[in-house]
Design a protein around this motif. Structure first.
Motif, mmCIF file in Angstrom:
data_model
loop_
_atom_site.group_PDB
_atom_site.id
_atom_site.type_symbol
_atom_site.label_atom_id
_atom_site.label_comp_id
_atom_site.label_asym_id
_atom_site.label_seq_id
_atom_site.Cartn_x
_atom_site.Cartn_y
_atom_site.Cartn_z
ATOM 1 N N GLU B 80 0.807 -1.228 0.000
ATOM 2 C CA GLU B 80 0.000 0.000 0.000
ATOM 3 C C GLU B 80 0.841 1.280 0.000
ATOM 4 N N LEU B 81 2.147 1.122 0.010
ATOM 5 C CA LEU B 81 3.036 2.283 0.069
ATOM 6 C C LEU B 81 2.873 3.177 -1.164
ATOM 7 N N GLY B 82 2.666 4.443 -0.919
ATOM 8 C CA GLY B 82 2.630 5.390 -2.022
ATOM 9 C C GLY B 82 1.307 5.458 -2.761
ATOM 10 N N HIS B 83 0.305 4.753 -2.280
ATOM 11 C CA HIS B 83 -0.973 4.745 -2.997
ATOM 12 C C HIS B 83 -1.671 6.101 -3.039
ATOM 13 N N GLU B 84 -1.289 6.982 -2.113
ATOM 14 C CA GLU B 84 -1.891 8.318 -2.144
ATOM 15 C C GLU B 84 -1.520 9.043 -3.444
ATOM 16 N N ARG B 85 -0.424 8.629 -4.067
ATOM 17 C CA ARG B 85 -0.054 9.275 -5.336
ATOM 18 C C ARG B 85 -1.065 8.967 -6.446
ATOM 19 N N MET B 86 -1.754 7.833 -6.320
ATOM 20 C CA MET B 86 -2.816 7.526 -7.290
ATOM 21 C C MET B 86 -3.935 8.558 -7.195
ATOM 22 N N ILE B 88 -3.583 11.703 -6.369
ATOM 23 C CA ILE B 88 -3.101 12.890 -7.082
ATOM 24 C C ILE B 88 -3.240 12.683 -8.585
ATOM 25 N N HIS B 89 -2.785 11.509 -9.033
ATOM 26 C CA HIS B 89 -2.885 11.189 -10.456
ATOM 27 C C HIS B 89 -4.329 11.333 -10.948
ATOM 28 N N ASP B 90 -5.251 10.757 -10.206
ATOM 29 C CA ASP B 90 -6.660 10.762 -10.638
ATOM 30 C C ASP B 90 -7.214 12.186 -10.689
ATOM 31 N N LEU B 91 -6.873 12.980 -9.657
ATOM 32 C CA LEU B 91 -7.367 14.365 -9.650
ATOM 33 C C LEU B 91 -6.701 15.182 -10.756
ATOM 34 N N GLU B 92 -5.434 14.929 -10.969
ATOM 35 C CA GLU B 92 -4.736 15.649 -12.051
ATOM 36 C C GLU B 92 -5.323 15.297 -13.416
ATOM 37 N N SER B 93 -5.690 14.057 -13.576
ATOM 38 C CA SER B 93 -6.247 13.611 -14.866
ATOM 39 C C SER B 93 -7.565 14.334 -15.161
ATOM 40 N N LEU B 94 -8.170 14.866 -14.109
ATOM 41 C CA LEU B 94 -9.438 15.601 -14.264
ATOM 42 C C LEU B 94 -9.244 17.104 -14.066
ATOM 43 N N LYS B 95 -7.983 17.504 -13.986
ATOM 44 C CA LYS B 95 -7.654 18.923 -13.738
ATOM 45 C C LYS B 95 -8.321 19.449 -12.457
ATOM 46 N N LEU B 96 -8.362 18.603 -11.442
ATOM 47 C CA LEU B 96 -8.990 18.985 -10.175
ATOM 48 C C LEU B 96 -7.974 19.162 -9.050
ATOM 49 N N ASN B 160 -9.118 7.621 -14.858
ATOM 50 C CA ASN B 160 -9.389 8.709 -13.912
ATOM 51 C C ASN B 160 -9.640 8.179 -12.499
ATOM 52 N N MET B 161 -9.667 6.851 -12.383
ATOM 53 C CA MET B 161 -10.020 6.230 -11.098
ATOM 54 C C MET B 161 -9.020 5.145 -10.733
ATOM 55 N N THR B 162 -7.772 5.420 -10.977
ATOM 56 C CA THR B 162 -6.766 4.360 -10.751
ATOM 57 C C THR B 162 -6.733 3.939 -9.290
ATOM 58 N N PHE B 163 -6.971 4.887 -8.391
ATOM 59 C CA PHE B 163 -6.952 4.546 -6.968
ATOM 60 C C PHE B 163 -7.977 3.458 -6.657
ATOM 61 N N VAL B 165 -9.663 1.506 -8.832
ATOM 62 C CA VAL B 165 -9.488 0.312 -9.660
ATOM 63 C C VAL B 165 -8.369 -0.566 -9.100
ATOM 64 N N ALA B 166 -7.241 0.067 -8.785
ATOM 65 C CA ALA B 166 -6.103 -0.693 -8.246
ATOM 66 C C ALA B 166 -6.466 -1.343 -6.919
ATOM 67 N N HIS B 167 -7.146 -0.576 -6.071
ATOM 68 C CA HIS B 167 -7.466 -1.105 -4.748
ATOM 69 C C HIS B 167 -8.453 -2.265 -4.800
ATOM 70 N N ALA B 168 -9.420 -2.140 -5.675
ATOM 71 C CA ALA B 168 -10.395 -3.226 -5.793
ATOM 72 C C ALA B 168 -9.666 -4.524 -6.107
ATOM 73 N N LYS B 169 -8.628 -4.419 -6.945
ATOM 74 C CA LYS B 169 -7.872 -5.601 -7.342
ATOM 75 C C LYS B 169 -7.001 -6.123 -6.190
ATOM 76 N N ILE B 170 -6.230 -5.221 -5.608
ATOM 77 C CA ILE B 170 -5.348 -5.612 -4.496
ATOM 78 C C ILE B 170 -6.160 -6.210 -3.351
ATOM 79 N N ASP B 171 -7.277 -5.576 -3.089
ATOM 80 C CA ASP B 171 -8.024 -5.940 -1.894
ATOM 81 C C ASP B 171 -8.662 -7.316 -1.997
ATOM 82 N N GLU B 172 -8.953 -7.715 -3.232
ATOM 83 C CA GLU B 172 -9.476 -9.071 -3.417
ATOM 84 C C GLU B 172 -8.540 -10.096 -2.788
ATOM 85 N N LYS B 173 -7.252 -9.897 -3.015
ATOM 86 C CA LYS B 173 -6.246 -10.804 -2.459
ATOM 87 C C LYS B 173 -6.142 -10.615 -0.945
#
Lengths: 219, 219, 219, 219
Positions: B80-86, B88-96, B160-163, B165-173
């Motif tokens: 989970e390290l660094g996931h907060e950057r996702m 930022i990425h998602d908000l940046e992708s929407l210019k938010l 725009n929702m990498t946070f 999407v990624a978490h849904a996948k990781i969390d399954e495991k």
């Protein structure tokens, strides 16, 4: 040519080791036949602090640190988890382990080392703790002669020394990572002073651990 | 047939979610068109606590715990390290995203969640923190409808929702591992009460985080 | 005329109290006859956090702070030690206390408040914790009407309310000291932001504590 | 006649002091003329740890402890707040203080003592820390001869030694309180083992502090 911080650190560590090698533990091991009891008493102290080394490495996450450094700390902590069981294995393989021994409190120097490293974890954090990893990962270079004498006096095979054999291997990989982390993450003079402070304090405590083990077997 | 502790925990979590879904955040999202500003303000709070979730997971090593559980905690923390950057990425992708936004302090509920989880780490340890992981890893089951409405109202693509999407996948495991850890390591009634206490407290704080975001956008 | 930080803080606290007074606890107390059970359940949550307030005040010494501030923290901590026993006394005087009640875990909001304040002690230190003292010492101004209604509905005498009577007296002295400490020790904008953050977070959690008590007695 | 735990503790402490008195610091002070520089270097280390002794005493409140013991800890902490300034005063009175000196990092043994005591506060709590207070409050009995030699060699008046003069007075009162607390609060064998462990570890570190100061002035 400029001296890098890692070189300065290395020089300080070497100086501390030189002092340790002038101490009573080294004399006892190199000038007398090593007894099974001396080896056992040394390994018990190693058991005590090893049990905490993974934990106080991960616990550095209490303090803000760069992700790259925390990643190293987590993986390193995972690599070292449960290594104290190798000490039990080794002592059992020599019939030197018993439950009474297990109950003994750590010697003062060992106790101080354990406590200080938790303090480093929760107060200084991961950068500072690199000062401990720096020399601890590279310890085989320094203790080779004493370890060889112990091995020979007690006729130990690799299967009686799994703790040292495994660590020598793991640490080869770790030492490069530690150096790399120091170069990347200990950049300010304040950070470097902290790394140096932790290196000197932990090597001092380890030297005293050896002296206190030796004092139990004074000739 | 006996009810297992995990089932009891699951029932308690579901009850808390039901209460959250009767709250203002859910109403705002489901009954009105979601604005980019609401999404941004939600994501900023998620950014704040996500930045600490890896750290307060690893920091549980401050408290004695079985090796098997610490191993899970370290690996989970690394995942989970660094996931907060996702975020930022998602908000940046929407210019938010902008730097002023970054400077905003967490809302009170977010601040309490962050602080409480460090307290859990250094005072209760890894077993207790499973109470947070238990429901946090399984959150997509609960938030699916609200997330779908946000996605649809704002025409968000996966990129725009990498946070989420990624978490849904990781969390399954992760969720199976968390359940397994609870079964193996939360055995006494005291340990189970602690897991329950942490589960209820963190889900309450998360519900309040949502309410406080909603309050900023009250219709 | 410039607004001082204490004035800004006061305004923020008043705003939070106004929100609490629009909540369900206030309605329950002011619009219905207060039951002994509601009073008991309120006092039990107060018991839980009061047990820790002296401790998490002294524990701020974990973080570097000016001597003058630590001196205040120590004396204040000493003044509040054991005050949770007044709660027991008060409930016993009304035959509302029993050992089963004592075993109940704090409600989520109470638990979060307790944990968060240890986090504040350990991580932020004494300056930040002034944000809690600031409004907690001055609470009687805000809760007077609700407390009066409880007293009247349950026909409570001073000897049934030693906790509130004693605190009202002690706090009169403390509040000036707290204001003085904030003026002397929370000078940088960073320190003031931290005091504000702790004030808002702890008042939010206290408001939720009241809501959660009210939810147990929903009409 | 049964030996009380306090007597056992006293015997252990005396034994540790005997070892310290066979060390190099004692030899240096008693067999050579004490230089102002030796005195200054000793006082600087005392300055470093004294700065933390009040803090790590109050910080024991992090760990659950009886109110009577916390009360002692708070008052004791308040009594010792700011005592490091006496060290500055004493060195200034002898023109031995300068700002460069102030910047020097503590020696490894001092650093370990400081860190270990925060660890004791945070992890073991107030009962365990009595092991440090036990011998530290009673130190004048042990160091009288060395202190007398320093005073005489450097022709120090009371106004040059306010730190030691004040402490000797305060500690007279404290030592009875510490003994009383140990008798009241360290009752189980586990608690007593912890008090002993902290006593032995802190006296060991203090002995090493003296050795490391002596090493800087080796004849």
């Amino acid at each position: 040519m400029e001296t890098s911080f890692v070189q300065t650190l290395k020089a300080a560590v070497t100086q501390e080791w030189d002092a340790i090698k002038r101490g009573n533990f080294w004399k006892l091991v190199l000038n007398h036949t090593v007894t099974p009891e001396l080896y056992r008493d040394l390994m018990i102290e190693i058991y005590h602090y090893t049990k905490h080394n993974s934990r106080n490495q991960a616990a550095t996450a209490m303090v803000e640190a760069p992700d790259g450094l925390l990643k190293f700390a987590y993986h390193h902590a995972a690599d070292e988890l449960g290594h104290e069981r190798m000490v039990i294995h080794d002592l059992e393989s020599l019939k030197l382990w018993d439950s009474a021994t297990l109950q003994r409190k750590p010697l003062p120097a060992t106790e101080a080392l354990i406590g200080y490293l938790y303090f480093v974890a929760f107060k200084y954090g991961a950068v500072a703790r690199l000062g401990y990893s720096f020399w601890a990962e590279d310890v085989y270079e320094q203790i080779g002669d004493a370890l060889g004498k112990i091995r020979s006096d007690l006729s130990l095979a690799d299967r009686n020394m799994t703790f040292f054999v495994a660590h020598a291997k793991i640490d080869e990989k770790h030492i490069d990572q530690v150096n790399d982390c120091i170069e990347r993450f200990a950049k300010t003079s304040e950070e470097q002073a902290l790394v140096m402070q932790v290196a000197r304090t932990t090597i001092f405590l380890t030297g005293q651990l050896l002296e206190q083990v030796a004092a139990q077997h004074a000739k």
